[in-house]
Design an enzyme around this catalytic site. Structure first.
Site, short mmCIF file in Angstrom:
data_model
loop_
_atom_site.label_atom_id
_atom_site.label_comp_id
_atom_site.label_asym_id
_atom_site.label_seq_id
_atom_site.Cartn_x
_atom_site.Cartn_y
_atom_site.Cartn_z
N TYR A 153 0.99 -1.32 -0.14
CA TYR A 153 -0.12 -0.03 -0.02
C TYR A 153 0.92 1.26 -0.02
CZ TYR A 153 -4.58 -2.07 0.98
OH TYR A 153 -5.86 -2.63 0.89
N LYS A 198 2.94 -15.34 3.61
CA LYS A 198 3.23 -16.14 2.28
C LYS A 198 4.78 -16.70 2.12
CE LYS A 198 1.58 -18.39 -1.71
NZ LYS A 198 1.09 -19.46 -1.50
N ASP A 231 -3.08 -18.37 1.62
CA ASP A 231 -4.00 -19.32 0.97
C ASP A 231 -4.64 -20.16 1.81
OD1 ASP A 231 -1.56 -20.63 1.05
OD2 ASP A 231 -1.59 -21.23 -0.84
C1 IPM Z 1 -10.33 -1.23 3.84
C2 IPM Z 1 -10.57 -0.39 2.55
C3 IPM Z 1 -9.23 0.20 2.14
C4 IPM Z 1 -8.18 -0.42 2.24
C5 IPM Z 1 -9.55 0.94 0.78
C6 IPM Z 1 -10.86 1.91 0.73
C7 IPM Z 1 -8.25 1.96 0.42
O1 IPM Z 1 -10.63 -1.68 1.79
O2 IPM Z 1 -10.20 -0.38 4.84
O3 IPM Z 1 -10.24 -2.47 4.06
O4 IPM Z 1 -7.84 -1.36 1.38
O5 IPM Z 1 -7.50 -0.47 3.11
#
Ligand code: IPM
Ligand code: MG
Length: 366
Positions: A153, A198, A231
């Site tokens: 992320y 994983k 998984d």
């Molecule tokens: C969550 C959501 C967010 C994430 C999105 C909206 C960016 O799916 O809080 O789980 O992926 O973290």
């Protein structure tokens, strides 16, 4: 919230909460939370000063950024933030820096909200709404601890016409701190952690295994640690969900597994979350998204938001008794079949559910 009302003398019970209604059904479930908090203020002698700010698509439209500086400033002076939801088709074509979701990612990064708690607790009154067999849903009580500020992320990202890359990077320190959070949580529960990774393929997972193993062995000798590939974990969540206690995992795996696990409870509309840093500040939000298809129709399920309020009372406002009372009232409503349309075709509206929860609170009043 009525800020002009006379405050109780005990200022230790006065809290500042930044309200972030956001997009889609966000404002509707946020409104439900405000009403319930208002009733709790009256009944329990709390004062919750709600400071409403912009985030997500609403912020892009009104302020030209998904997380305006003013929102960040407000959070710096608050005990907690309560978020509805962000996102919607209106902003889908926006460039990356003007996407609503970036508001959420930025607030997580800005406030170091590395520890995301997503409790998965089944309730007998809701067993029939899960796609799983009821016998598999007995005694499910697991806590997903999702690392929230690292991994793919937040790693380096780029794309050209023919290629793209999202780097998944973790440092020892990032893994250590979330492991300590998970360890403390496990100690207050059944004392078991399942680390989901994983490690048969990913180098980051091998780092996780080594660091988590070390931290738990050295600092939490009373906690039992097991390792599981992601998984396999996805499968075992469906075949034997009651066997898990704390599930610790990295950012992306936690995102996916928590949506999967929500189906054990019957609906994504029932799942709360807390995102915490090393201080007491936390961001509280339902796991569900902005559900633009039902926005503005009074159909949104407010339970995930109300359970998020309970988590806020417990983790950031130090009001554990009030949190337990709110959860008790929500369960009483479930027992009475007060459910929204994601669960029942003839279900109640958002405000009818809110009325019912407020009614239960008044009836339980100390
Ligand atoms: C969550 C959501 C967010 C994430 C999105 C909206 C960016 O799916 O809080 O789980 O992926 O973290
Ligand atoms: Mg998600």
């Amino acid at each position: 919230m009525n800020m002009s009302k006379i405050r109780p003398a005990d200022t230790g019970r006065t809290f500042r909460v930044v309200g972030l209604p956001g997009d889609g059904i966000g404002p509707e479930v946020y409104q439900s939370a405000c009403r319930v908090l208002g009733v709790m203020e009256q009944l329990y002698g709390l004062t919750v000063e709600l400071d409403e700010q912009l985030i997500g698509g609403a912020a892009v439209d009104a302020a030209g950024a998904p997380l305006p500086a003013e929102t960040i400033e407000a959070c710096k002076n608050a005990d907690a933030a309560l978020l509805g939801a962000v996102g919607g088709p209106k902003w889908d074509g926006n460039p990356a820096e003007m996407r609503p979701e970036l508001g959420l990612l930025k607030i997580r990064a800005e406030f170091n909200l590395f520890c995301n708690l997503r409790p998965i607790v089944t309730h007998p009154a809701l067993h029939s709404f899960s796609p799983l067999r009821p016998d598999r849903l007995e005694n499910v009580d697991l806590m997903i601890v999702r690392e929230l500020t690292g991994g793919s992320y937040f790693g380096k990202k780029w794309r050209d016409h023919d290629q793209a890359e999202d780097v998944c990077r973790y440092t020892r320190e990032e893994v250590e701190r979330v492991t300590r959070s998970a360890g403390r949580i496990a100690q207050q529960r059944d004392g078991r952690i399942t680390l989901v990774d994983k490690a048969n393929v990913l180098e980051t997972s091998r780092l996780w295994r080594s660091v988590v193993g070390q931290v738990i062995a050295e600092e939490f000798p009373d906690v039992a640690l097991e390792n599981m590939y992601v998984d396999a974990a996805a499968m075992h969540l469906l075949t034997r969900p009651a066997d898990f206690d704390v599930m610790l995992t990295e950012n992306l795996f936690g995102d996916i597994l928590s949506d999967e696990a929500s189906m054990l409870c019957g609906s994504l509309g029932l799942l709360p979350s807390a995102s915490l840093n090393e201080n007491r500040f936390g961001l509280y939000e339902p796991v569900h998204g902005s559900a633009p298809d039902i926005a503005g129709q009074g159909k949104a399920n407010p339970y995930a938001m109300l359970l998020s309020v309970a988590m806020m009372l417990r983790y950031s406002l130090d009001c554990a008794d009030e949190a337990a009372a709110l959860e008790k009232c929500i369960h009483a409503c479930w027992n009475e079949g007060i459910l929204t349309r994601d669960l029942r075709v003839d279900g109640c509206s958002t405000s009818e559910v809110t009325d019912a929860v407020c009614g239960q609170l008044a009836a339980l009043s100390p």
